[in-house]
Design a protein around this motif. Sequence first.
Motif, PDB file in Angstrom:
ATOM      1  N   LEU A 118       1.271  -0.871  -0.007  1.00  0.00           N
ATOM      2  CA  LEU A 118      -0.254  -0.162  -0.001  1.00  0.00           C
ATOM      3  C   LEU A 118       0.655   1.156  -0.001  1.00  0.00           C
ATOM      4  O   LEU A 118       0.932   2.622  -0.813  1.00  0.00           O
ATOM      5  N   ARG A 119       2.357   1.200   0.485  1.00  0.00           N
ATOM      6  CA  ARG A 119       2.579   2.342   0.553  1.00  0.00           C
ATOM      7  C   ARG A 119       3.636   2.707  -0.905  1.00  0.00           C
ATOM      8  O   ARG A 119       3.717   3.724  -1.028  1.00  0.00           O
ATOM      9  N   GLU A 120       4.089   1.087  -0.819  1.00  0.00           N
ATOM     10  CA  GLU A 120       4.465   1.454  -2.891  1.00  0.00           C
ATOM     11  C   GLU A 120       3.681   1.777  -3.334  1.00  0.00           C
ATOM     12  O   GLU A 120       3.790   3.143  -4.547  1.00  0.00           O
ATOM     13  N   LEU A 121       2.379   2.149  -3.287  1.00  0.00           N
ATOM     14  CA  LEU A 121       0.989   2.437  -4.259  1.00  0.00           C
ATOM     15  C   LEU A 121       0.948   3.953  -4.099  1.00  0.00           C
ATOM     16  O   LEU A 121       1.255   4.166  -5.191  1.00  0.00           O
ATOM     17  N   ILE A 122       0.903   3.747  -2.879  1.00  0.00           N
ATOM     18  CA  ILE A 122       0.604   5.161  -2.846  1.00  0.00           C
ATOM     19  C   ILE A 122       2.448   6.140  -2.707  1.00  0.00           C
ATOM     20  O   ILE A 122       1.577   7.681  -3.841  1.00  0.00           O
ATOM     21  N   HIS A 123       3.188   5.744  -3.110  1.00  0.00           N
ATOM     22  CA  HIS A 123       4.549   6.807  -3.796  1.00  0.00           C
ATOM     23  C   HIS A 123       4.608   6.361  -5.088  1.00  0.00           C
ATOM     24  O   HIS A 123       5.147   7.308  -5.590  1.00  0.00           O
ATOM     25  N   LEU A 124       3.764   5.309  -5.251  1.00  0.00           N
ATOM     26  CA  LEU A 124       3.760   5.857  -7.191  1.00  0.00           C
ATOM     27  C   LEU A 124       2.488   7.010  -7.175  1.00  0.00           C
ATOM     28  O   LEU A 124       3.104   7.305  -8.647  1.00  0.00           O
ATOM     29  N   PHE A 125       1.903   6.948  -6.693  1.00  0.00           N
ATOM     30  CA  PHE A 125       0.832   7.883  -7.298  1.00  0.00           C
ATOM     31  C   PHE A 125       1.348   8.750  -6.762  1.00  0.00           C
ATOM     32  O   PHE A 125       1.617   9.804  -8.134  1.00  0.00           O
ATOM     33  N   LYS A 126       2.202   9.646  -6.192  1.00  0.00           N
ATOM     34  CA  LYS A 126       2.074  10.280  -5.177  1.00  0.00           C
ATOM     35  C   LYS A 126       3.520  11.252  -5.860  1.00  0.00           C
ATOM     36  O   LYS A 126       3.212  12.154  -6.811  1.00  0.00           O
ATOM     37  N   TYR A 127       4.556  10.198  -5.922  1.00  0.00           N
ATOM     38  CA  TYR A 127       5.766  10.704  -6.484  1.00  0.00           C
ATOM     39  C   TYR A 127       6.005  10.701  -8.041  1.00  0.00           C
ATOM     40  O   TYR A 127       6.630  11.123  -8.453  1.00  0.00           O
ATOM     41  N   GLY A 128       5.796   9.690  -8.066  1.00  0.00           N
ATOM     42  CA  GLY A 128       5.452   8.883  -9.245  1.00  0.00           C
ATOM     43  C   GLY A 128       4.633   9.519 -10.439  1.00  0.00           C
ATOM     44  O   GLY A 128       4.745   9.234 -11.709  1.00  0.00           O
ATOM     45  N   ARG A 129       3.772   9.981  -9.974  1.00  0.00           N
ATOM     46  CA  ARG A 129       2.895  10.769 -10.630  1.00  0.00           C
ATOM     47  C   ARG A 129       1.842   9.990 -11.413  1.00  0.00           C
ATOM     48  O   ARG A 129       1.417  10.313 -13.096  1.00  0.00           O
ATOM     49  N   ILE A 130       1.613   8.955 -11.063  1.00  0.00           N
ATOM     50  CA  ILE A 130       0.966   7.759 -11.833  1.00  0.00           C
ATOM     51  C   ILE A 130      -0.499   8.052 -11.270  1.00  0.00           C
ATOM     52  O   ILE A 130      -1.349   7.237 -10.444  1.00  0.00           O
ATOM     53  N   ARG A 131      -0.972   8.974 -12.081  1.00  0.00           N
ATOM     54  CA  ARG A 131      -2.517   9.808 -11.497  1.00  0.00           C
ATOM     55  C   ARG A 131      -4.004   8.645 -12.239  1.00  0.00           C
ATOM     56  O   ARG A 131      -4.381   8.517 -11.368  1.00  0.00           O
TER      57      ARG A 131
END
Length: 286
Positions: A118-131
């Motif tokens: 879940l943490r990795e998914l949130i990082h991808l979303f937020k910092y990896g900009r995978i909207r």
Amino acid sequence: MYTIICWRWVFSSRWLTEILPPGLAPALQDSSAALFSLFFPDDCRVCGKALREISRIPVCRECLDEPQPLVAEYFCASCRTPFQNRFPLGEDGRCALCRFGLRGFDAAYCFGAYQGTLRELIHLFKYGRIRTLARPLGERLASAIPRDQRFDLIVPVPLHWRRRFQRGFNQAALLAASVARRYAAPVVAAVRRRRSTATQAGLSNSKRRANVAGAFLVRRPRDVAGRRILLVDDVMTTGATASACAAALKRAGARYVAVLTLARVDRRASLEPIQAAPTAPQGAAS
Ligand SMILES: [Zn+2]
Ligand SMILES: [Zn+2]
């Protein structure tokens, strides 16, 4: 990059299943997936396995399905902070921060713990900009809203304009929009951040509260007056940011403010010693 995104969207596997006769779709899906990986090889950004499904989200189905709801035997009846034992909770089942009135919100709901996939998914979303992750993550968020609760407005926790400009979007606003697809209430960007606050990372509970105190302003108090509000954010650490934002909504006349976050920092294992109830709010784990 743009071409790749469009190509993935056009050739979504569901599209193939819908227009082709049964039996043919899987074969074509397999060959189109093979073709896809030949020309656009991509691995799951979480586990690194080769992606088999063609999707706008570069994460495999297993990783998307992995996050589980937070389970705790002991948690605050009001802010839902999980605890290792019952000692930090008062007779009314509330933690010290809630008992001392240091929470600006009336309730807090959360999907899972801020760790692992879940943490990795949130990082991808937020910092990896995978909207495109806003949709599956928003579904998880919506599942954490208690069924007996009704809200008039969904309000995202705002980013300061400078940070939103750097990131290109406010992750809380995308999540709020995704929640609204499943929960019939309008999303209103009712709050703005009037000053850029220093990052909260590394600050203690009380410093975090001081850092964000007065940082939020309700744009038009008449939008929120007398309303029940669901305040949406991605992660809750100590709750200081959500608390300050909720306090601004309450000052503007909101009747009830509940905070909804995707993940919260679970400090049960690392920070919380087995001890009697703390006498000062600073001693409470949150
Ligand atoms: Zn994966
Ligand atoms: Zn509490």
